[in-house]
Design a protein around this motif. Structure first.
Motif, PDB file in Angstrom:
ATOM      1  N   LYS A   1       2.888  -8.851   7.605  1.00  0.00           N
ATOM      2  CA  LYS A   1       2.508 -10.064   6.862  1.00  0.00           C
ATOM      3  C   LYS A   1       3.428 -11.179   7.328  1.00  0.00           C
ATOM      4  O   LYS A   1       4.655 -10.995   7.347  1.00  0.00           O
TER       5      LYS A   1
ATOM      6  N   GLN B   1      -2.612  -3.529   9.691  1.00  0.00           N
ATOM      7  CA  GLN B   1      -1.416  -2.830  10.186  1.00  0.00           C
ATOM      8  C   GLN B   1      -0.458  -3.765  10.927  1.00  0.00           C
ATOM      9  O   GLN B   1       0.437  -3.312  11.632  1.00  0.00           O
TER      10      GLN B   1
ATOM     11  N   PHE C   1       9.098   4.068   1.212  1.00  0.00           N
ATOM     12  CA  PHE C   1       9.561   3.984   2.598  1.00  0.00           C
ATOM     13  C   PHE C   1      10.545   5.118   2.896  1.00  0.00           C
ATOM     14  O   PHE C   1      10.482   5.756   3.959  1.00  0.00           O
TER      15      PHE C   1
ATOM     16  N   THR D   1      -6.716 -10.370  -3.806  1.00  0.00           N
ATOM     17  CA  THR D   1      -6.551 -11.182  -2.604  1.00  0.00           C
ATOM     18  C   THR D   1      -6.190 -10.288  -1.413  1.00  0.00           C
ATOM     19  O   THR D   1      -5.859  -9.108  -1.570  1.00  0.00           O
ATOM     20  N   TYR D   2      -6.259 -10.907  -0.233  1.00  0.00           N
ATOM     21  CA  TYR D   2      -6.026 -10.176   1.014  1.00  0.00           C
ATOM     22  C   TYR D   2      -4.711  -9.401   0.986  1.00  0.00           C
ATOM     23  O   TYR D   2      -4.650  -8.242   1.387  1.00  0.00           O
ATOM     24  N   PHE D   3      -3.659 -10.042   0.493  1.00  0.00           N
ATOM     25  CA  PHE D   3      -2.342  -9.410   0.571  1.00  0.00           C
ATOM     26  C   PHE D   3      -2.065  -8.449  -0.585  1.00  0.00           C
ATOM     27  O   PHE D   3      -1.005  -7.838  -0.643  1.00  0.00           O
TER      28      PHE D   3
ATOM     29  N   HIS E   1       9.161  -3.822  -5.563  1.00  0.00           N
ATOM     30  CA  HIS E   1       9.883  -3.687  -4.297  1.00  0.00           C
ATOM     31  C   HIS E   1      10.682  -2.373  -4.259  1.00  0.00           C
ATOM     32  O   HIS E   1      10.723  -1.696  -3.223  1.00  0.00           O
TER      33      HIS E   1
ATOM     34  N   ARG F   1       1.339  -3.338  -6.313  1.00  0.00           N
ATOM     35  CA  ARG F   1       0.822  -4.631  -6.796  1.00  0.00           C
ATOM     36  C   ARG F   1       0.488  -4.567  -8.282  1.00  0.00           C
ATOM     37  O   ARG F   1       0.645  -5.539  -9.012  1.00  0.00           O
TER      38      ARG F   1
ATOM     39  N   ASP G   1      -4.859 -16.612   2.028  1.00  0.00           N
ATOM     40  CA  ASP G   1      -5.798 -16.233   0.964  1.00  0.00           C
ATOM     41  C   ASP G   1      -6.861 -17.294   0.719  1.00  0.00           C
ATOM     42  O   ASP G   1      -7.841 -17.026   0.019  1.00  0.00           O
TER      43      ASP G   1
ATOM     44  N   ASN H   1       8.219   0.276  -3.534  1.00  0.00           N
ATOM     45  CA  ASN H   1       7.845   0.200  -2.117  1.00  0.00           C
ATOM     46  C   ASN H   1       8.927   0.789  -1.230  1.00  0.00           C
ATOM     47  O   ASN H   1       8.656   1.551  -0.304  1.00  0.00           O
ATOM     48  N   HIS H   2      10.176   0.435  -1.527  1.00  0.00           N
ATOM     49  CA  HIS H   2      11.236   0.915  -0.646  1.00  0.00           C
ATOM     50  C   HIS H   2      11.503   2.410  -0.853  1.00  0.00           C
ATOM     51  O   HIS H   2      11.826   3.118   0.099  1.00  0.00           O
TER      52      HIS H   2
ATOM     53  N   THR I   1       3.334  -4.665   5.859  1.00  0.00           N
ATOM     54  CA  THR I   1       2.127  -4.880   6.657  1.00  0.00           C
ATOM     55  C   THR I   1       0.918  -5.193   5.788  1.00  0.00           C
ATOM     56  O   THR I   1       0.924  -4.975   4.583  1.00  0.00           O
ATOM     57  N   ASP I   2      -0.140  -5.689   6.448  1.00  0.00           N
ATOM     58  CA  ASP I   2      -1.391  -5.930   5.747  1.00  0.00           C
ATOM     59  C   ASP I   2      -2.424  -4.873   6.167  1.00  0.00           C
ATOM     60  O   ASP I   2      -2.089  -3.906   6.839  1.00  0.00           O
ATOM     61  N   MET I   3      -3.659  -5.077   5.751  1.00  0.00           N
ATOM     62  CA  MET I   3      -4.722  -4.106   6.037  1.00  0.00           C
ATOM     63  C   MET I   3      -4.880  -3.822   7.528  1.00  0.00           C
ATOM     64  O   MET I   3      -5.350  -2.759   7.918  1.00  0.00           O
TER      65      MET I   3
ATOM     66  N   ASN J   1      -2.706  -2.030  -3.166  1.00  0.00           N
ATOM     67  CA  ASN J   1      -1.511  -1.199  -3.096  1.00  0.00           C
ATOM     68  C   ASN J   1      -0.978  -0.912  -4.498  1.00  0.00           C
ATOM     69  O   ASN J   1      -0.971  -1.785  -5.361  1.00  0.00           O
TER      70      ASN J   1
ATOM     71  N   TYR K   1     -11.144  -4.970  -2.223  1.00  0.00           N
ATOM     72  CA  TYR K   1     -11.157  -6.411  -1.973  1.00  0.00           C
ATOM     73  C   TYR K   1     -12.369  -7.060  -2.638  1.00  0.00           C
ATOM     74  O   TYR K   1     -13.463  -6.520  -2.609  1.00  0.00           O
TER      75      TYR K   1
ATOM     76  N   PHE L   1       5.704   0.078   5.927  1.00  0.00           N
ATOM     77  CA  PHE L   1       4.342   0.063   5.378  1.00  0.00           C
ATOM     78  C   PHE L   1       4.148  -1.161   4.481  1.00  0.00           C
ATOM     79  O   PHE L   1       3.149  -1.882   4.596  1.00  0.00           O
ATOM     80  N   TYR L   2       5.123  -1.395   3.617  1.00  0.00           N
ATOM     81  CA  TYR L   2       4.924  -2.462   2.634  1.00  0.00           C
ATOM     82  C   TYR L   2       5.080  -3.852   3.238  1.00  0.00           C
ATOM     83  O   TYR L   2       4.788  -4.849   2.573  1.00  0.00           O
TER      84      TYR L   2
ATOM     85  N   MET M   1      -3.983  -5.920  -0.775  1.00  0.00           N
ATOM     86  CA  MET M   1      -4.516  -4.712  -0.141  1.00  0.00           C
ATOM     87  C   MET M   1      -3.482  -4.091   0.795  1.00  0.00           C
ATOM     88  O   MET M   1      -2.603  -4.772   1.293  1.00  0.00           O
ATOM     89  N   ASP M   2      -3.631  -2.785   1.026  1.00  0.00           N
ATOM     90  CA  ASP M   2      -2.795  -2.174   2.044  1.00  0.00           C
ATOM     91  C   ASP M   2      -3.669  -1.464   3.076  1.00  0.00           C
ATOM     92  O   ASP M   2      -4.887  -1.500   3.004  1.00  0.00           O
ATOM     93  N   MET M   3      -3.032  -0.834   4.040  1.00  0.00           N
ATOM     94  CA  MET M   3      -3.818  -0.277   5.139  1.00  0.00           C
ATOM     95  C   MET M   3      -4.594   0.974   4.728  1.00  0.00           C
ATOM     96  O   MET M   3      -5.387   1.479   5.513  1.00  0.00           O
ATOM     97  N   ASN M   4      -4.397   1.447   3.488  1.00  0.00           N
ATOM     98  CA  ASN M   4      -5.268   2.513   2.971  1.00  0.00           C
ATOM     99  C   ASN M   4      -6.601   1.958   2.472  1.00  0.00           C
ATOM    100  O   ASN M   4      -7.461   2.712   2.027  1.00  0.00           O
ATOM    101  N   GLY M   5      -6.759   0.632   2.531  1.00  0.00           N
ATOM    102  CA  GLY M   5      -8.057   0.039   2.211  1.00  0.00           C
ATOM    103  C   GLY M   5      -8.284  -0.204   0.729  1.00  0.00           C
ATOM    104  O   GLY M   5      -9.427  -0.338   0.290  1.00  0.00           O
TER     105      GLY M   5
ATOM    106  N   LEU N   1     -10.402 -13.646   8.179  1.00  0.00           N
ATOM    107  CA  LEU N   1      -9.064 -13.106   8.473  1.00  0.00           C
ATOM    108  C   LEU N   1      -9.151 -11.879   9.374  1.00  0.00           C
ATOM    109  O   LEU N   1      -8.280 -11.652  10.217  1.00  0.00           O
TER     110      LEU N   1
END
Lengths: 246, 246
Positions: free
Chosen positions: B23, B20, A33, A160-162, A26, A174, B181, A29-30, B16-18, A171, A206, B13-14, A164-168, B188
């Motif tokens: 979560k 955008q 940010f 798992t789904y979460f 965290h 994680r 998940d 992550n921050h 959000t999910d894939m 993250n 993924y 950013f952190y 991942m981040d929006m860069n595909g 999803l």
């Protein structure tokens, strides 16, 4: 010297772990940010870079030094500075201070620009670093050396789904949780991380099956994270026993 | 009517999910942060309650309605109100608005006070709810009905260090990630959650092996989360196909 940028942050419940300290993932992550906010203020936000160049910033290395992890409800100041760059790499430092001005954590992050479509690293674009007033320095930083030790423990997990981040891809923060999760609860409750080095070599996507391996060697835990594609990440954590502190 | 309390939040950013979007687990976490801030301002913070009474607030149920999930960099306003309470249960509503004042999400949360040492539910203490100006109402809310359907898919996972929170059990928001998940990436990416009901019956502790089961029945996914102790959580999510939106 790059331009300094600072923001305060108060540690929320959901940012903390069982020990009431901030989760390192965290904090990272921050911190990202905060550097994102600096970039936004300088007109070179992640979104703008993606829209204009099809590029995203990705982290290849962290070197982290921890004097003390911030605690639940503590207000910290996160300072960031794009220190230097060369043809491929940008080096950014984050410094975390408490309200008395004591340095708690430093994070040195290495970034590269990745072409989102081709997933290939691209040379640094001068126009994307100039506003930070980072210094050009031809040489690359020498990264940590990761010795190859036989693992004493391994775990397998599904991405798992979460994760991942929006860069595909998974993250980068994680992986930090995965490093800690490779160790036992007893160990985590009896020790504090003091120094961490992480090297990200390959993206994880993924559906991948991820093996996290750890070898504990004295005060240092050595980690690899691999998939069917090979080793994706190497890391080392230097720990301090809590009982030594009192 | 309980006292209203509002705070703005910009989606990082952190958070959000894939896709955008925020979560849902993060939105819930941040909503609880906002009610925590209200409690702190009224002199009945979680810390004070723990120190003076040995009690912690825990969530037993969520009912969530989603018109639209907040997006990356969007600024939202989270409003909260302790609506009513009875001998055991406190009902709190969260309303999430966009900058145009449109209601995006409502979360109705049911809380009880748990004795941290004995892990037993305790009657509501008048002095801990009076400052919120919530209304006493003898009757309990009728919770959602969770039909018992045969699972079409099951997954087993280990509880990890970072699933836990400082209340000493798996944080309620982690279950929300587990629900999502349980479904495939394709599902999803093709659907949006519209209504969610979650019932927490039993705590989950470190080291537990958790089985998440899902039965997809038309637009509704039915979920159970169980350990060797039995069923810990039941949930339902009503989905909307993204292709119906265009």
């Amino acid at each position: 010297m790059g331009k300094l940028f600072r923001q305060d942050y108060t540690v929320t419940f959901y940012a903390t772990d069982m020990s009431q300290q901030i989760k390192l993932s965290h904090l990272i992550n921050h911190a990202l940010f905060v550097s994102g906010a600096q970039a936004y203020g300088l007109g070179i936000s992640d979104q703008a870079i993606f829209e204009e160049h099809g590029l995203v910033w990705i982290v290849t290395d962290y070197e982290i030094e921890i004097k003390r992890l911030p605690r639940f409800l503590e207000t910290i100041t996160i300072e960031t500075e794009a220190v230097s760059y060369n043809k491929l790499f940008c080096y950014r430092e984050f410094r975390v201070f408490d309200q008395a001005g004591q340095l708690l954590v430093t994070i040195l992050a290495t970034f590269v620009l990745m072409d989102y479509a081709t997933r290939r690293v691209r040379p640094v674009l001068e126009e994307l670093v100039a506003p930070f007033e980072a210094v050009y320095s031809k040489s690359s930083r020498r990264g940590a050396k990761y010795p190859d030790l036989p693992a004493t423990s391994e775990q397998v997990r599904q991405v798992t789904y979460f994760d991942m981040d929006m860069n595909g891809h998974v993250n980068n923060s994680r992986y930090i949780d995965w490093l800690f999760d490779s160790l036992t609860l007893d160990f985590l409750q009896a020790h504090l991380p003091k120094k961490i080095a992480v090297k990200y070599a390959k993206e994880i996507h993924y559906g991948a099956e991820v093996t996290t391996a750890v070898a504990l060697d004295g005060r240092i835990s050595h980690h690899t994270i691999r998939t069917a594609e090979g080793i994706c990440t190497q890391a080392m954590i230097e720990w301090e026993s809590k009982t030594e502190l009192y």
